[in-house]
Design an enzyme around this catalytic site. Sequence first.
Site, PDB file in Angstrom:
ATOM      1  N   ASP A  95     -13.590 -21.503  12.970  1.00  0.00           N
ATOM      2  CA  ASP A  95     -13.793 -22.010  14.331  1.00  0.00           C
ATOM      3  C   ASP A  95     -14.097 -23.505  14.221  1.00  0.00           C
ATOM      4  OD1 ASP A  95     -16.285 -22.063  13.235  1.00  0.00           O
ATOM      5  OD2 ASP A  95     -17.282 -21.140  14.937  1.00  0.00           O
ATOM      6  N   GLY A  98     -17.732 -25.453  17.683  1.00  0.00           N
ATOM      7  CA  GLY A  98     -18.021 -25.672  19.087  1.00  0.00           C
ATOM      8  C   GLY A  98     -18.659 -24.482  19.769  1.00  0.00           C
ATOM      9  N   ASP A 149     -13.471 -27.725  21.258  1.00  0.00           N
ATOM     10  CA  ASP A 149     -13.274 -27.667  22.696  1.00  0.00           C
ATOM     11  C   ASP A 149     -14.609 -27.843  23.405  1.00  0.00           C
ATOM     12  OD1 ASP A 149     -14.198 -25.286  21.698  1.00  0.00           O
ATOM     13  OD2 ASP A 149     -12.989 -24.001  22.985  1.00  0.00           O
ATOM     14  N   ASP A 269     -11.412 -11.500  16.794  1.00  0.00           N
ATOM     15  CA  ASP A 269     -12.497 -11.564  15.821  1.00  0.00           C
ATOM     16  C   ASP A 269     -13.779 -11.159  16.522  1.00  0.00           C
ATOM     17  OD1 ASP A 269     -12.852 -14.323  17.221  1.00  0.00           O
ATOM     18  OD2 ASP A 269     -14.672 -14.039  16.045  1.00  0.00           O
ATOM     19  N   CYS A 307     -10.981   9.258   7.152  1.00  0.00           N
ATOM     20  CA  CYS A 307     -11.159   7.847   6.792  1.00  0.00           C
ATOM     21  C   CYS A 307     -11.201   7.752   5.273  1.00  0.00           C
ATOM     22  CB  CYS A 307     -12.459   7.300   7.380  1.00  0.00           C
ATOM     23  SG  CYS A 307     -12.794   5.587   6.887  1.00  0.00           S
ATOM     24  N   CYS A 309     -12.273   5.118   3.475  1.00  0.00           N
ATOM     25  CA  CYS A 309     -13.157   4.081   2.954  1.00  0.00           C
ATOM     26  C   CYS A 309     -14.129   4.696   1.940  1.00  0.00           C
ATOM     27  CB  CYS A 309     -13.940   3.401   4.087  1.00  0.00           C
ATOM     28  SG  CYS A 309     -15.401   4.293   4.631  1.00  0.00           S
ATOM     29  N   CYS A 312     -16.860   7.070   3.356  1.00  0.00           N
ATOM     30  CA  CYS A 312     -16.407   8.402   3.783  1.00  0.00           C
ATOM     31  C   CYS A 312     -15.914   9.249   2.614  1.00  0.00           C
ATOM     32  CB  CYS A 312     -15.317   8.272   4.844  1.00  0.00           C
ATOM     33  SG  CYS A 312     -15.958   7.656   6.417  1.00  0.00           S
ATOM     34  N   HIS A 337     -17.324   0.820   6.172  1.00  0.00           N
ATOM     35  CA  HIS A 337     -16.688   1.807   7.047  1.00  0.00           C
ATOM     36  C   HIS A 337     -16.261   1.179   8.376  1.00  0.00           C
ATOM     37  CE1 HIS A 337     -15.656   5.314   9.338  1.00  0.00           C
ATOM     38  NE2 HIS A 337     -16.395   4.791  10.316  1.00  0.00           N
TER      39      HIS A 337
END
Lengths: 398, 561
Positions: A95, A98, A149, A269, A307, A309, A312, A337
């Site tokens: 970013d 700002g 900005d 994001d 899942c 991951c 899990c 997760h």
Amino acid sequence: MKSALTWEILAKCSTTKARAAVLTLPHGVVNAPVFMPVGTQGTLKGITPDQIEGLGCQIMLNNTYHLGLRPGQELLDACGGAHVFQGWNRNLLTDSGGFQMVSLLKLAEITEQGVQFESPHDGSLMLLTPEHSMSLQNSIGADIMMQLDDVVSSLTEGPRVEEAMWRSIRWLDRCIKAHKKPDSQNLFAIIQGGLDPELRKQCIEEMVKRDTPGYAIGGLSGGEAKDKFWRVVSQCTDLMPKNKPIYCMGVGYAEDLVVCVALGVDMFDCVFPTRTARFGNALTATGTLSLRQAKFKDDFRPIEEGCDCVACKSYTRAYLYTVATKETVGCHLISIHNTAYQLRLMRQMRESIIEDRFPQFIHKFFKDLFVEKSAYPEWAANALRSVGIDILKDDAAK
Amino acid sequence: MSPLTFDIHASKAAAPQSSAARCGTLSTSKPVHGGFTTKRVIETPGCFMYSSKGSVPHLTPDTMRLQDYGGVNVALEQILQSDQPASFSKWPSTPTSPKFTLADYLHLQDLVLFCDLRDFSFSESTSSISSDTATRTSKLNPNTDRHVLLSTPKGVRQLTLDDYLKVVRQFQPDIIAALADNIVDTKESPQKRVRKSIDRTLKWLDQILVERQGGDGRAADRLVEEEKKRRKELKEKRKTMTKEQQQLQHDRDAASDSVAIQPVSTEPWTDVAVFAHVQVSHLEDERIWSAKETAKRDGVDGFILNANVLLSTSNKEEALQQLENSLGYLPSQKPKLVYGIHAPEDVLKAVALGVDLFDTMYPFQLTEDGKASLFYFGESATPGAVAAASTLSSSSTNRWINLWDDEHGDKFVPILDGCECYACKGNRHTRAYINHLLKTHEMLATVLLMSHNMYQYSRFFAAVREAVKTGTIEQHANAFHKTFGVEPIRTGEKHAAQIIVEAALTKRNQRLETAEPAVVDAIGSGDYDAKKRADSEDDADRENKRTRKVQEKEALMEDVA
């Protein structure tokens, strides 16, 4: 202006404005729509770079403001940028610094030159100009960098909104001029204009003239009514060029992601998934599990069936209950997760767009998450109706 | 037939007479499950990984498995819920698949799983005062004939022999430490209390060994209970009787036999190995008594000696002598595990006494301090390690660097050149980066430090085994001492930089307490303190009515933290 990316649209949803695309950046390919986890200080909350890669993450976010404070520009230059610094060989987005200042408004003074504000860390005065932001982001070396900005809260009304919009355009020009590495870093413009459709329109017209490699919708997610939020997003995607990626900043709740993808947004994001993880909250397709609750003490299911991951695959909710918020490992596991959940959600949306069954996906998504139609958020229903999907209608999609 | 195999390797080189050092392999014959194809073994001298609440601190299971340790030590008190064993009925059970055990619960199926009752490795004398965990081994009320006391996450609880046996039958670790009356030994400890602890420990050990074979180990206890109950009932009855009736009753009682106890058949658990606590008091007679008596129990698969007990009353040298004294009475073919010996030079001395098993408290504590180890032993040195050691001035700090030190802030080199740990490998994570992570309170700092320190500690043990094999341990130990001196006493004091960072955070948090949520949100922060914050408002059940709004509010608080 110069661009260091390519943007190839693979498929468009035949009902909504959703699209699936391939974004190719200096550090590799990104499959869009994409969710970018936020590694504020050059690290994603205890998750190792290998683990992040393992989750299929292709782009991560760093915050310019934080990296500028620590390790600081000099060290970033010395080591060759944030990729090398954090051992992350895939893409980064930064970013402008700002966003921090809009929230620091009480402490900040915004002039044409830039933003002067008191450092919340030590109280010293700092000046962030478009040139300084670009210089910092060039040192960080992110694949995508954001213009500085003039952000006003989405709740602000009156001439200040218009002033901020025009100033953001002038600052974009200064950013473009100050950007030293257009061959290896992509500068995105940020559309401002508050909740005013006319200002948004003018801002887009002006910024599109600057021809930046991508565009972000800024100034939202600041507490405005959701029904206003989606209308701005939808208006922007209508007016923005179709041949460039569109990024909606700070959006990350699952239903927001689904709606915004349907409205034609490509990139997102949010700190929410990893932050809520550290409070023991695990995200699933059927809702959030607060793993600190005693009801999980004897629950021997994984967080989410199917899942893959490491949390899990390795552990039951019962065990995670004993370590959630108690051990750093508990934080890491739930963060992993939740990141896996977000990335999977994006992947599923992308696949359904490519196979042109995105409307069906949306129906199922809302049914899984909210169960009863009476619980569906009204704004989401309104937003989706505007792109031809009525989630409140009975099983419109089979 | 023991489920555990301990093969002591025949030594090729003639070891010096003075050394009892040996190499071995500790393995279990239990079939591996849970999706793993091979079960690890422990090469000795070696370590069980130290764990906290069933996880190796800071390492998720995937990162943990990059380490080559063969086993892990889990303290029951850290994972036993207050309603267990009663709530074991809720554990998954299907008639076809094998029982859901502790290894499944903790996802440790491929490691040799060792369970002790308490976290004995963690001693106040070697730990930071400020640490969260400092209270873990703090003194509890004395144990009784009926139970021992455990310090669980939900407070102190009692564990009876009966509970213990239920726990073992459910958890089925590879190795379980027998229930023991471990007391805090002080110079003032009366001989009577020490003897009492030994007697209790032996009694429980015998009962446990009987139960393991499916016998009724608790018959004698029940007899005593019944007898007590009967007497109490009689007493009650007599209160309501006349003198004559009492006389009559007395005659009748004398005539009848005392209560009869029916032996209860129990479920054997012969695939769990039992290690016995040998009580190592500073009182020599008691120490020897415990060692001699414990050695007589054939069913015991290994021995545990808690050097922390000795270190609380004696200096290191004396403690090692006392340890040697105890070890002398134990059968040589069985493995010996020692708590409280962590620093490399102390490990070397203990290995020379014939100790086989240690734990990884040392790399964990280095990590907590922000330190990264540089020391090497014998042939294990990489050129980078030698170079690193030679550049540091004082021998006592050659063994590690503290990454809180400002000097590392611009060092874009790995902790240790040539190190193959996750952090250093391929120069991916530099000293400067770890310094940054520490100063920003980011949790990846301890992940990387732990990865490095654990890896180096395992390399150290590999080099020790090599030196034992080649009979060069003494020679290398001397060289080690020359280069690295002795471990400085761990004061538990925070690094100056850490104090500054934490003070700045506190100050900022105060500024933010009155700030708008959006301000807090924007500043974000390291979240290292999040867990403490969460702990302090831990009444998880209150959260039933939580909405996302509440979660967001919490998130803001987290950032303030």
